[in-house]
Each structure stands twice: as C-alpha cells, then as structure tokens.
Design a protein around this motif. Structure first.
Motif, PDB file in Angstrom:
ATOM      1  N   LEU A  91     -40.275 -88.793 -68.113  1.00  0.00           N
ATOM      2  CA  LEU A  91     -39.642 -89.264 -69.340  1.00  0.00           C
ATOM      3  C   LEU A  91     -40.369 -90.473 -69.910  1.00  0.00           C
ATOM      4  CD1 LEU A  91     -35.908 -89.198 -68.115  1.00  0.00           C
ATOM      5  CD2 LEU A  91     -37.077 -87.431 -69.442  1.00  0.00           C
ATOM      6  N   ASN A  92     -40.156 -90.666 -71.209  1.00  0.00           N
ATOM      7  CA  ASN A  92     -40.710 -91.844 -71.868  1.00  0.00           C
ATOM      8  C   ASN A  92     -39.709 -92.326 -72.910  1.00  0.00           C
ATOM      9  OD1 ASN A  92     -42.541 -93.820 -72.795  1.00  0.00           O
ATOM     10  ND2 ASN A  92     -43.304 -92.425 -74.372  1.00  0.00           N
ATOM     11  N   ALA A  93     -39.216 -93.555 -72.771  1.00  0.00           N
ATOM     12  CA  ALA A  93     -38.260 -94.102 -73.733  1.00  0.00           C
ATOM     13  C   ALA A  93     -38.949 -94.284 -75.081  1.00  0.00           C
ATOM     14  CB  ALA A  93     -37.711 -95.438 -73.235  1.00  0.00           C
ATOM     15  N   THR A  94     -38.364 -93.688 -76.130  1.00  0.00           N
ATOM     16  CA  THR A  94     -39.026 -93.716 -77.437  1.00  0.00           C
ATOM     17  C   THR A  94     -38.294 -94.559 -78.476  1.00  0.00           C
ATOM     18  OG1 THR A  94     -37.849 -91.687 -78.092  1.00  0.00           O
ATOM     19  CG2 THR A  94     -40.037 -91.446 -77.084  1.00  0.00           C
ATOM     20  N   GLU A  95     -36.958 -94.672 -78.369  1.00  0.00           N
ATOM     21  CA  GLU A  95     -36.205 -95.414 -79.375  1.00  0.00           C
ATOM     22  C   GLU A  95     -34.805 -95.720 -78.863  1.00  0.00           C
ATOM     23  OE1 GLU A  95     -35.248 -93.159 -82.886  1.00  0.00           O
ATOM     24  OE2 GLU A  95     -35.139 -91.270 -81.756  1.00  0.00           O
ATOM     25  N   THR A  96     -34.122 -96.650 -79.547  1.00  0.00           N
ATOM     26  CA  THR A  96     -32.718 -96.904 -79.254  1.00  0.00           C
ATOM     27  C   THR A  96     -31.883 -96.349 -80.404  1.00  0.00           C
ATOM     28  OG1 THR A  96     -32.870 -99.123 -80.239  1.00  0.00           O
ATOM     29  CG2 THR A  96     -33.143 -98.944 -77.842  1.00  0.00           C
ATOM     30  N   VAL A  97     -30.714 -95.838 -80.060  1.00  0.00           N
ATOM     31  CA  VAL A  97     -29.815 -95.227 -81.036  1.00  0.00           C
ATOM     32  C   VAL A  97     -28.398 -95.700 -80.752  1.00  0.00           C
ATOM     33  CG1 VAL A  97     -31.255 -93.170 -81.374  1.00  0.00           C
ATOM     34  CG2 VAL A  97     -29.528 -93.191 -79.552  1.00  0.00           C
ATOM     35  N   THR A  98     -27.474 -95.338 -81.633  1.00  0.00           N
ATOM     36  CA  THR A  98     -26.064 -95.668 -81.427  1.00  0.00           C
ATOM     37  C   THR A  98     -25.302 -94.396 -81.084  1.00  0.00           C
ATOM     38  OG1 THR A  98     -26.175 -97.507 -82.996  1.00  0.00           O
ATOM     39  CG2 THR A  98     -23.985 -96.649 -82.475  1.00  0.00           C
ATOM     40  N   VAL A  99     -24.577 -94.436 -79.980  1.00  0.00           N
ATOM     41  CA  VAL A  99     -23.793 -93.292 -79.516  1.00  0.00           C
ATOM     42  C   VAL A  99     -22.379 -93.754 -79.218  1.00  0.00           C
ATOM     43  CG1 VAL A  99     -23.529 -91.565 -77.696  1.00  0.00           C
ATOM     44  CG2 VAL A  99     -25.808 -92.136 -78.542  1.00  0.00           C
ATOM     45  N   GLU A 100     -21.400 -93.119 -79.873  1.00  0.00           N
ATOM     46  CA  GLU A 100     -19.999 -93.465 -79.638  1.00  0.00           C
ATOM     47  C   GLU A 100     -19.764 -94.966 -79.800  1.00  0.00           C
ATOM     48  OE1 GLU A 100     -17.425 -91.173 -78.859  1.00  0.00           O
ATOM     49  OE2 GLU A 100     -18.937 -89.697 -79.384  1.00  0.00           O
ATOM     50  N   GLY A 101     -20.469 -95.578 -80.747  1.00  0.00           N
ATOM     51  CA  GLY A 101     -20.281 -96.988 -81.035  1.00  0.00           C
ATOM     52  C   GLY A 101     -20.994 -97.939 -80.095  1.00  0.00           C
ATOM     53  N   THR A 102     -21.806 -97.422 -79.182  1.00  0.00           N
ATOM     54  CA  THR A 102     -22.529 -98.296 -78.261  1.00  0.00           C
ATOM     55  C   THR A 102     -24.017 -97.980 -78.326  1.00  0.00           C
ATOM     56  OG1 THR A 102     -22.606 -99.095 -75.962  1.00  0.00           O
ATOM     57  CG2 THR A 102     -22.370 -96.736 -76.280  1.00  0.00           C
ATOM     58  N   ALA A 145     -23.827 -98.454 -71.640  1.00  0.00           N
ATOM     59  CA  ALA A 145     -22.649 -98.539 -70.773  1.00  0.00           C
ATOM     60  C   ALA A 145     -22.894 -97.883 -69.425  1.00  0.00           C
ATOM     61  CB  ALA A 145     -21.444 -97.887 -71.455  1.00  0.00           C
ATOM     62  N   GLY A 146     -23.863 -96.969 -69.357  1.00  0.00           N
ATOM     63  CA  GLY A 146     -24.219 -96.385 -68.069  1.00  0.00           C
ATOM     64  C   GLY A 146     -24.037 -94.892 -67.944  1.00  0.00           C
ATOM     65  N   TYR A 147     -23.502 -94.229 -68.976  1.00  0.00           N
ATOM     66  CA  TYR A 147     -23.309 -92.781 -68.839  1.00  0.00           C
ATOM     67  C   TYR A 147     -24.374 -92.002 -69.606  1.00  0.00           C
ATOM     68  CZ  TYR A 147     -20.986 -93.022 -73.451  1.00  0.00           C
ATOM     69  OH  TYR A 147     -20.695 -93.233 -74.777  1.00  0.00           O
ATOM     70  N   VAL A 148     -24.620 -90.776 -69.125  1.00  0.00           N
ATOM     71  CA  VAL A 148     -25.528 -89.873 -69.817  1.00  0.00           C
ATOM     72  C   VAL A 148     -24.797 -89.343 -71.042  1.00  0.00           C
ATOM     73  CG1 VAL A 148     -26.891 -87.759 -69.658  1.00  0.00           C
ATOM     74  CG2 VAL A 148     -26.647 -89.240 -67.651  1.00  0.00           C
ATOM     75  N   ALA A 149     -25.264 -89.688 -72.222  1.00  0.00           N
ATOM     76  CA  ALA A 149     -24.582 -89.301 -73.448  1.00  0.00           C
ATOM     77  C   ALA A 149     -24.924 -87.872 -73.855  1.00  0.00           C
ATOM     78  CB  ALA A 149     -24.946 -90.265 -74.580  1.00  0.00           C
ATOM     79  N   SER A 150     -26.177 -87.480 -73.645  1.00  0.00           N
ATOM     80  CA  SER A 150     -26.576 -86.121 -74.005  1.00  0.00           C
ATOM     81  C   SER A 150     -27.957 -85.829 -73.451  1.00  0.00           C
ATOM     82  CB  SER A 150     -26.586 -85.936 -75.529  1.00  0.00           C
ATOM     83  OG  SER A 150     -27.590 -86.739 -76.123  1.00  0.00           O
ATOM     84  N   TYR A 151     -28.258 -84.545 -73.365  1.00  0.00           N
ATOM     85  CA  TYR A 151     -29.632 -84.140 -73.139  1.00  0.00           C
ATOM     86  C   TYR A 151     -29.819 -82.709 -73.634  1.00  0.00           C
ATOM     87  CZ  TYR A 151     -28.023 -82.151 -68.565  1.00  0.00           C
ATOM     88  OH  TYR A 151     -27.370 -81.471 -67.559  1.00  0.00           O
ATOM     89  N   ASN A 152     -31.069 -82.408 -73.948  1.00  0.00           N
ATOM     90  CA  ASN A 152     -31.481 -81.060 -74.328  1.00  0.00           C
ATOM     91  C   ASN A 152     -32.815 -80.837 -73.640  1.00  0.00           C
ATOM     92  OD1 ASN A 152     -32.397 -78.679 -75.540  1.00  0.00           O
ATOM     93  ND2 ASN A 152     -31.507 -79.186 -77.522  1.00  0.00           N
ATOM     94  N   VAL A 153     -32.774 -80.133 -72.513  1.00  0.00           N
ATOM     95  CA  VAL A 153     -33.945 -80.003 -71.659  1.00  0.00           C
ATOM     96  C   VAL A 153     -34.297 -78.530 -71.482  1.00  0.00           C
ATOM     97  CG1 VAL A 153     -34.922 -80.454 -69.380  1.00  0.00           C
ATOM     98  CG2 VAL A 153     -33.369 -82.129 -70.424  1.00  0.00           C
ATOM     99  N   THR A 154     -35.547 -78.205 -71.745  1.00  0.00           N
ATOM    100  CA  THR A 154     -36.062 -76.857 -71.492  1.00  0.00           C
ATOM    101  C   THR A 154     -37.070 -76.938 -70.357  1.00  0.00           C
ATOM    102  OG1 THR A 154     -35.776 -76.189 -73.806  1.00  0.00           O
ATOM    103  CG2 THR A 154     -37.265 -74.877 -72.462  1.00  0.00           C
ATOM    104  N   ARG A 155     -36.806 -76.175 -69.305  1.00  0.00           N
ATOM    105  CA  ARG A 155     -37.685 -76.146 -68.142  1.00  0.00           C
ATOM    106  C   ARG A 155     -38.129 -74.706 -67.891  1.00  0.00           C
ATOM    107  NH1 ARG A 155     -35.812 -80.624 -64.287  1.00  0.00           N
ATOM    108  NH2 ARG A 155     -36.990 -79.454 -62.754  1.00  0.00           N
ATOM    109  N   GLY A 156     -39.283 -74.564 -67.246  1.00  0.00           N
ATOM    110  CA  GLY A 156     -39.722 -73.212 -66.933  1.00  0.00           C
ATOM    111  C   GLY A 156     -41.114 -73.141 -66.376  1.00  0.00           C
ATOM    112  N   ASN A 157     -41.581 -71.900 -66.213  1.00  0.00           N
ATOM    113  CA  ASN A 157     -42.951 -71.624 -65.800  1.00  0.00           C
ATOM    114  C   ASN A 157     -43.369 -70.312 -66.456  1.00  0.00           C
ATOM    115  OD1 ASN A 157     -41.788 -69.533 -64.233  1.00  0.00           O
ATOM    116  ND2 ASN A 157     -41.584 -70.893 -62.466  1.00  0.00           N
ATOM    117  N   LEU A 204     -21.756 -85.532 -74.305  1.00  0.00           N
ATOM    118  CA  LEU A 204     -20.474 -86.177 -74.062  1.00  0.00           C
ATOM    119  C   LEU A 204     -20.039 -86.836 -75.364  1.00  0.00           C
ATOM    120  CD1 LEU A 204     -19.441 -88.319 -70.998  1.00  0.00           C
ATOM    121  CD2 LEU A 204     -18.891 -89.057 -73.309  1.00  0.00           C
ATOM    122  N   SER A 205     -18.800 -86.572 -75.789  1.00  0.00           N
ATOM    123  CA  SER A 205     -18.313 -87.132 -77.050  1.00  0.00           C
ATOM    124  C   SER A 205     -16.863 -87.576 -76.907  1.00  0.00           C
ATOM    125  CB  SER A 205     -18.433 -86.096 -78.175  1.00  0.00           C
ATOM    126  OG  SER A 205     -17.657 -84.947 -77.889  1.00  0.00           O
TER     127      SER A 205
END
Length: 239
Positions: free
Chosen positions: A158-169, A199-211, A222-223
């Motif tokens: 992973l590489n942190a690219t930006e900060t965003v606002t999720v659920e007001g945090t 706050a410490g929780y995983v807010a979302s992800y969209n991950v594609t894995r494969g071979n 999470l909403s």
C-alpha cells in the motif's frame, strides 16, 4: 486571548489606531488556520503507517475495538468469475435490533433476517415465508461482525496517497499497488484502494486480487457509524 474592552472605541479612534499600528510595523495576531491534515502528519492508528499495514493483527484489533457496541451498517460484496455475493449488516445498539441481508447471484438466493428482543426472524422473498426463532439468543456483535474482513488486506503493498473525510472524521486513503510477498499467498497481483479512519476503524476498501487463473474483487464499506437504525421489516407481520 483577547478580551472585550470595557468601552468600545469610536469609529474614528479605531481607524487611527489601525493606521498607527500599520505605520509602526505591528502585525495582527496570528489567525492563520492550522495546516490541513496530510499523509505525512496523519495520526495513524495502531497497525498502520504511511507505508501501509505494519501489523494486520493489531490493525484489525484496533478496528473491532473502535466499532464495538456502536450502531453501524457494513456492506460486503465479493465478485468473482461465478457471480457475486452481497451481505449487508446493520445494528442499532440503542434499540437492540439488527438485520442481515444476504444475496448470492450464483445460487440465485436471497435471504433477509431481523433480530430483536422477540427473537430471530428470517424471510425468503422467493416464497414470502417467514421462519421464526423466538428463543434464539443473539448479540449485536454476532450480527455486526464481518467474517473474513481481514483476508483481502493480507500481504497488500500500500501507499498512502491522500486524506479524506469519512463519517465526519479524517481518514487516510491508500492505493493498492501490489502484493508484498507473492510466494506466500495464492494471488500475485492486487489493485484498488483502502481507507482507514483516524479513529482506528477500516472505513472501506475495494481490492482486486488474483493471478493467471483467478480474479476476485472484494468491496467493503462501513457507514452510519454511531447513527444506524433498524426498523421492524414490513415482511414481519404484527403479532
């Protein structure tokens, strides 16, 4: 801290004071806003860093500790070559109610479940039948926990690219750029993004894995953190 003067200055005196202050080279009090949160100064929760996941067990422990006993809705969609499965879980901690909606396009099935102090009720839209389990014990944790939530996150680069606002945090958004150790997992490539709240929780992800033989996309979100409600479903008749 500036205090309100006992008597307001006249308009002329106030203008003169400002002019003199400017002539004397005096500067106004520092009122510039604080710098916006960036990936460099983001407060990474345990298990996370700017470079990604430092300890998956710690990251998931932090996630579950943060969301425990909190009303919320989670949506998990798993898509592969055979079709997709969607599970939506909602818990209303204050009301002591919960719901699960499950659908599987491969099996062509859909089930709804409602949890309350009356018990557990399951509904099949295809037959419109309701199964009642009035004596079944349950907890909001049982309903809310997403089994296998951490699996798509394992060995991700992973590489942190930006900060965003999720659920007001504030949250940090990572780009998925690959697999850290392809020999240790079935997939050898990955793409997508992961969002983690300050706050410490995983807010979302969209991950594609494969071979070369398979591809699986997993979407999680999470909403309504702290605000989710669960109404009595229309398919459950009143007693």
């Amino acid at each position: 801290m500036l205090t309100r003067p006992r008597r307001a200055l006249s308009a002329i005196a106030l203008v003169a004071l400002l002019v003199l202050a400017g002539c004397a080279g005096l500067s106004a009090p520092d009122s510039q806003p604080e710098p916006e949160t960036t990936v460099e100064n983001f407060s990474y929760p345990p298990g996370w860093s700017q470079d990604g996941i430092t300890d998956l067990n710690s990251a998931m422990t932090t996630h579950y500790d943060t969301v425990e006993n909190t009303s919320r809705t989670t949506r998990l969609v798993i898509t592969d070559d055979d079709g997709n499965r969607t599970i939506v879980r909602t818990v209303d901690v204050d009301a002591g109610t919960g719901s699960i909606q499950f659908s599987d396009t491969t099996l062509g099935s859909h089930r709804d479940a409602y949890y309350s102090s009356e018990g557990v009720f399951e509904y099949d839209p295809a037959t419109e039948e309701v199964e009642r389990h009035p004596d079944e014990n349950w907890t909001t944790t049982d309903v809310a926990v997403t089994a296998g939530l951490e699996r798509p996150l394992g060995s991700l680069e992973l590489n942190a690219t930006e900060t965003v606002t999720v659920e007001g945090t504030t949250a940090v958004r990572y780009a998925v750029i690959g697999i850290t150790d392809p020999d240790s997992v079935p997939s050898n490539d990955a793409s997508g993004h992961v969002t983690v709240s300050e706050a410490g929780y995983v807010a979302s992800y969209n991950v594609t894995r494969g071979n070369d033989e398979f591809t699986r996309q997993t979407e999680y979100r999470l909403s309504e953190f702290g605000t989710a409600t669960v109404d009595r479903p229309s398919w459950l008749p009143e007693e």
